[in-house]
Motif scaffolding. Structure first.
Motif, PDB file in Angstrom:
ATOM      1  N   ALA A 292       0.919  -1.276  -0.091  1.00 11.39           N
ATOM      2  CA  ALA A 292      -0.091  -0.121   0.066  1.00 11.39           C
ATOM      3  C   ALA A 292       0.909   1.237  -0.076  1.00 11.39           C
ATOM      4  CB  ALA A 292      -0.879   0.012   1.200  1.00 11.39           C
TER       5      ALA A 292
ATOM      6  N   CYS B 297       1.160   4.251  -2.913  1.00 13.65           N
ATOM      7  CA  CYS B 297       0.968   5.567  -2.787  1.00 13.65           C
ATOM      8  C   CYS B 297       2.250   6.314  -3.243  1.00 13.65           C
ATOM      9  CB  CYS B 297       0.601   6.075  -1.050  1.00 13.65           C
ATOM     10  SG  CYS B 297      -0.520   5.358  -0.543  1.00 13.65           S
TER      11      CYS B 297
ATOM     12  N   SER C 164      -4.705   4.264  -4.534  1.00 11.83           N
ATOM     13  CA  SER C 164      -4.616   3.215  -3.463  1.00 11.83           C
ATOM     14  C   SER C 164      -5.922   3.197  -2.919  1.00 11.83           C
ATOM     15  CB  SER C 164      -3.574   3.604  -2.444  1.00 11.83           C
ATOM     16  OG  SER C 164      -3.491   2.723  -1.331  1.00 11.83           O
TER      17      SER C 164
ATOM     18  N   LEU D   1      -4.955  -0.675   2.359  1.00 13.20           N
ATOM     19  CA  LEU D   1      -4.868   0.307   1.087  1.00 13.20           C
ATOM     20  C   LEU D   1      -5.410   1.567   1.405  1.00 13.20           C
ATOM     21  CD1 LEU D   1      -5.519  -2.284  -1.436  1.00 13.20           C
ATOM     22  CD2 LEU D   1      -3.468  -1.213  -1.550  1.00 13.20           C
TER      23      LEU D   1
END
Length: 402
Positions: free
Chosen positions: A78, A82, A90, A135
């Motif tokens: 995650a 980003c 995300s 996420l």
């Protein structure tokens, strides 16, 4: 940007939402929805596995813990997403995973006549929900920082935490109520609906672009996050020990109303973040971390030495107040150790230590209770918090020498 004019009292500043706070809230509301989806089925899933499908308590517990395992394993992914694609992407992926998780849950209920298939579908849904959680929560922090600037990192993380625990507190009883009346399938359907609404909301909001720059390997980021993560992990032991063992601690002493301790723990946690939204920005992460960890240790010692259930509950409340700012204060200092182009990965790795600490605390504290007693758990947790405070002091001194 001056968000706290000198003409206003500290209480007025804390109560009045500033332009920065409003912008942050407009983003972290998606974290609230994400964690609402997470908390909705938590109390209902074990009963479905055990009572409806007929499996034992081990598989019932596994159905819950699979989600946490997926969250843990997907944190770094995650963070990297980003950094490379931007936090909005995300969040979109996270809510897509939540929607799929809800659909798998509905399918699991529909196939409950075939227990093995139903359990497999449910497990898939739990894994997807765990991935969706990481996420969304990592990305909303990065999105908020990108929207209001790195100077407000502590404030963004604090508000993200308020929405996390607020959503869990609200969603759990709603999930139980809906589950009792309409079953787990209804919770899956609500999850799908909420995730789709959130997807539409995210799509309409302006995102922030990923920061260009060199992407360093995750192992290098891990080395830089390690001392901060260890402090976070040590500081999280007390919170995990209270949530896991406070009911047994009260029962062991012949006390009632253990729920009061849990209520105070959560209430003081949220209240501290609401009353002191600018503390980290004003005083610096290291100073706030050291004070917070000291307060947490005091609360845990009160809990260990408490002669009455009321004083034990007060100790839990002090612990919640102390723990409230540990994650954002250390997190602000941690992400400064990497360039902006790697801060999503850094935040994801830093968060791993909280997940690991909460996962490890349960079995280790249980072993301690068997060897000594339940009170010893809180003494050990106080020592861990004081160790984290001392380590934070060393980190602050090292940073001052740079």
């Amino acid at each position: 940007m001056n968000d706290s004019p000198a003409s206003l009292s500290p209480a007025a500043v804390a109560a009045a939402p500033t332009p920065v706070t409003r912008r942050v809230l407009g983003i972290v509301v998606f974290n609230f929805i994400g964690y609402f989806c997470v908390g909705l089925p938590l109390a209902v899933v074990p009963g479905f596995v055990h009572s409806t499908l007929g499996y034992g308590t081990v598989l019932a517990g596994l159905a819950v813990s699979l989600q946490y395992a997926a969250t843990l394993l997907s944190r770094t992914v995650a963070g990297r997403l980003c950094d490379q694609r931007g936090p909005k992407v995300s969040v979109l992926w996270g809510f897509a995973a939540c929607a799929l998780a809800g659909a798998f849950t509905v399918a699991a209920v529909a196939m409950s006549a075939t227990p093995a298939l139903s359990l497999a579908l449910l497990f898939c849904g739990r894994l997807l929900l765990g991935c969706g959680e990481s996420l969304v929560t990592t990305a909303t922090i990065m999105w908020g920082i990108g929207a209001v600037g790195a100077a407000h990192t502590g404030r963004v993380i604090s508000w993200n935490g308020v929405t996390t625990y607020g959503a869990l507190a609200v969603s759990a009883p709603i999930g139980v109520w809906l589950g009792e009346r309409h079953g787990l399938g209804a919770l899956g359907a609500v999850t799908v609906l909420l995730a789709l609404v959130a997807l539409a909301g995210v799509a309409l909001r302006r995102g922030v672009l990923p920061v260009p720059g060199e992407r360093i390997p995750a192992r290098q980021v891990l080395r830089r996050m390690l001392p901060f993560g260890l402090c976070l992990g040590l500081g999280s032991v007390g919170f995990g020990a209270i949530t896991a063992f406070i009911a047994l601690y009260y029962a062991d002493r012949g006390w009632s109303h253990a729920a009061l301790a849990m209520t105070l723990l959560g209430a003081t946690f949220v209240l501290t973040r609401l009353v002191f939204p600018n503390a980290i920005h004003r005083h610096g992460g290291y100073r706030v971390a050291m004070v917070s960890l000291g307060v947490e240790a005091l609360g845990l010692l009160c809990l260990w030495l408490a002669p009455t259930p009321l004083l034990a509950a007060l100790g839990a409340g002090i612990t919640g107040a102390g723990f409230a700012l540990v994650f954002p204060s250390l997190g602000m200092e941690a992400v400064r150790r990497v360039t902006e182009s790697n801060r999503g990965t850094a935040l994801g790795i830093y968060s791993l230590f909280l997940d690991l600490a909460l996962a490890i605390t349960g079995p280790l504290a249980g072993a301690m209770a068997v060897a000594w007693n339940y009170g010893a758990i809180y003494l050990l947790a106080a020592i861990a918090a004081l160790t984290a405070a001392g380590t934070s002091l060393l980190l602050a001194r090292r940073a001052a020498l740079r």
